[in-house]
Scaffold this motif. Sequence first.
Motif, short mmCIF file in Angstrom:
data_model
loop_
_atom_site.label_atom_id
_atom_site.label_comp_id
_atom_site.label_asym_id
_atom_site.label_seq_id
_atom_site.Cartn_x
_atom_site.Cartn_y
_atom_site.Cartn_z
N THR A 149 0.83 -1.21 0.00
CA THR A 149 0.00 0.00 0.00
C THR A 149 0.86 1.26 0.00
O THR A 149 0.35 2.36 -0.25
CB THR A 149 -0.94 0.05 1.23
N LEU A 150 2.15 1.12 0.26
CA LEU A 150 3.04 2.29 0.31
C LEU A 150 3.47 2.76 -1.08
O LEU A 150 4.07 3.82 -1.21
CB LEU A 150 4.27 1.95 1.15
N GLY A 151 3.18 1.97 -2.10
CA GLY A 151 3.51 2.40 -3.46
C GLY A 151 4.11 1.29 -4.29
O GLY A 151 4.60 0.28 -3.77
N LEU A 383 -7.56 4.82 -6.03
CA LEU A 383 -6.15 4.74 -5.69
C LEU A 383 -5.89 5.56 -4.44
O LEU A 383 -6.48 6.63 -4.25
CB LEU A 383 -5.29 5.28 -6.84
N ASN A 384 -5.02 5.07 -3.57
CA ASN A 384 -4.69 5.83 -2.37
C ASN A 384 -3.66 6.92 -2.69
O ASN A 384 -3.29 7.11 -3.85
CB ASN A 384 -4.20 4.89 -1.25
N ARG A 385 -3.19 7.61 -1.69
CA ARG A 385 -2.27 8.73 -1.93
C ARG A 385 -0.94 8.28 -2.51
O ARG A 385 -0.17 9.10 -3.02
CB ARG A 385 -2.04 9.49 -0.63
N ASN A 386 -0.66 6.97 -2.44
CA ASN A 386 0.58 6.44 -3.00
C ASN A 386 0.41 5.89 -4.41
O ASN A 386 1.32 5.28 -4.97
CB ASN A 386 1.15 5.34 -2.09
N GLY A 387 -0.79 6.09 -4.97
CA GLY A 387 -1.03 5.68 -6.35
C GLY A 387 -1.28 4.21 -6.55
O GLY A 387 -1.08 3.69 -7.64
N VAL A 388 -1.73 3.51 -5.50
CA VAL A 388 -2.03 2.08 -5.61
C VAL A 388 -3.44 1.82 -5.08
O VAL A 388 -3.96 2.60 -4.27
CB VAL A 388 -1.01 1.22 -4.84
#
Length: 501
Positions: A149-151, A383-388
Amino acid sequence: MSEATRSGGFQQRLGLFDASMLVAGTMIGSGIFIVSADIVRDTGGSGWLLAVWAIAGLMTVLGALSYAELAAMMPQAGGQYVFLREAYSPLFGFLYGWTSFTVIQTGTIAAVAVAFAKFLGVLLPGIGEGIGRQVVAVALILTLTLWNTLGINQGRLVQNIFTVAKIGSLVVLIVIGLFITSDSGVFQQNFAHPWGTGDTLREAEVRKLLPGAGQLIAWMVAGGALVGALFSADAWGNVTFVAGEVRNPRRNLALSMVLGTGLVIALYVMANVAYLSSLPLQAAPAKREALLQVAIDKEKATAEQKEVYERATPAEHGIECAKDERVGTALMELAWPNVGTRLMAIAIMISTFGCLNGLILMGARLYYAMAQDRLFFRGAGLLNRNGVPGWGLWAQAIWAGALVFSGTYGNLLEYVIFAAVLFYGLTVVGLFILRFKRPGAERPYRAFGYPVLPALYVLLCLAVMLDLLIVKPIYTWPGLLLVLAGIPVYLVWRLIGKSNS
């Protein structure tokens, strides 16, 4: 927040090497180290062992060559889901996504995580059994999900490191088997009857069903034995799920599938040659009956048979009765009797860790594509703030964790092999359909050997499916029922999508 994320798109951070490592990394799990024992018990011959792996490899490479055209033509997140949707209809795409989420992708994640915990138990006795094994497996799934989830950069870093490590481990195993523990006498003995003698239990079962089949029985048994080899070489198409995150996807997706599958299949065949160079195909004659009984059905084995099984050496077990089916471990024990088991456990843990990371990373992109079509939970399409697709990653983790604790993932995976082969075949048929429906579409890569090789792949899929219906019917009908159960679910999602539009 990146520009890609603000605009609702993925970040294209994966190059050709990254994509190839995703293909190879998700293909190599624990199967190559254990499946050969079951194949030998079914077929009874060294020639059949190599033939089964070669046929599985041929199917994999042929499939990859066909998928490469589709991936280059439609480089969108969701991959195979998109191919089926565009070739047939949204229903076909949904049925694939439905089966993947309920069993194929999440069940594989659960099985690989449990395999990691099982081999961790070799190093830390007690952890690899019962509730301890399940807790470790779920903890690993949650940890890798959080990491992803971190990218995409975090996910690809783990994937590249562990895939290179597992390829190196497999190469070391092959070198040991071919040059350190190899025995010319064992090799000659293994190839004395390369096509067996027709006396395996599986052959006897098929002979009862088809008493006049003759030589066809051996081929049918070999077809049934493909189940394990195909699963060991599966997940190569998952890289198409992350098409939206691959740089120059029209080129790199096609190349990554061809390079990744070709490399892995070559390693798999060589690993089996290494096994045959060092370990007897069959168990020691004086102990074979006892060893076979424990290997086939431990619950029905007597205490005396179990004791024989535990005390037998790797050479006495042979490939067919390798202890706990760990053929790779048996080979390592020949080289280093005292530490071989632990070294192999570490190698398999590295392999399963990398495989699990790739499965988790890529699976959520499939659900993202479904959600974009309003055929899955809306959160999976964000998508979350990390683009995933963070929501999709966690939904996948929760269901995979539930399968771990249910203990049914193993049976589920066996039941859906028929459905998995069915979708592979349908996807390649879709290549022919799209050539007809969209003759003027841009095709940066055209399937090698079209139409002969794609047609051969479809015929092989049909042959495997028909064979499974006869040889292993218990593995076919439940998978079909699961796919068909997705039809009413699809209709519900369509109604929900229309009501929210």
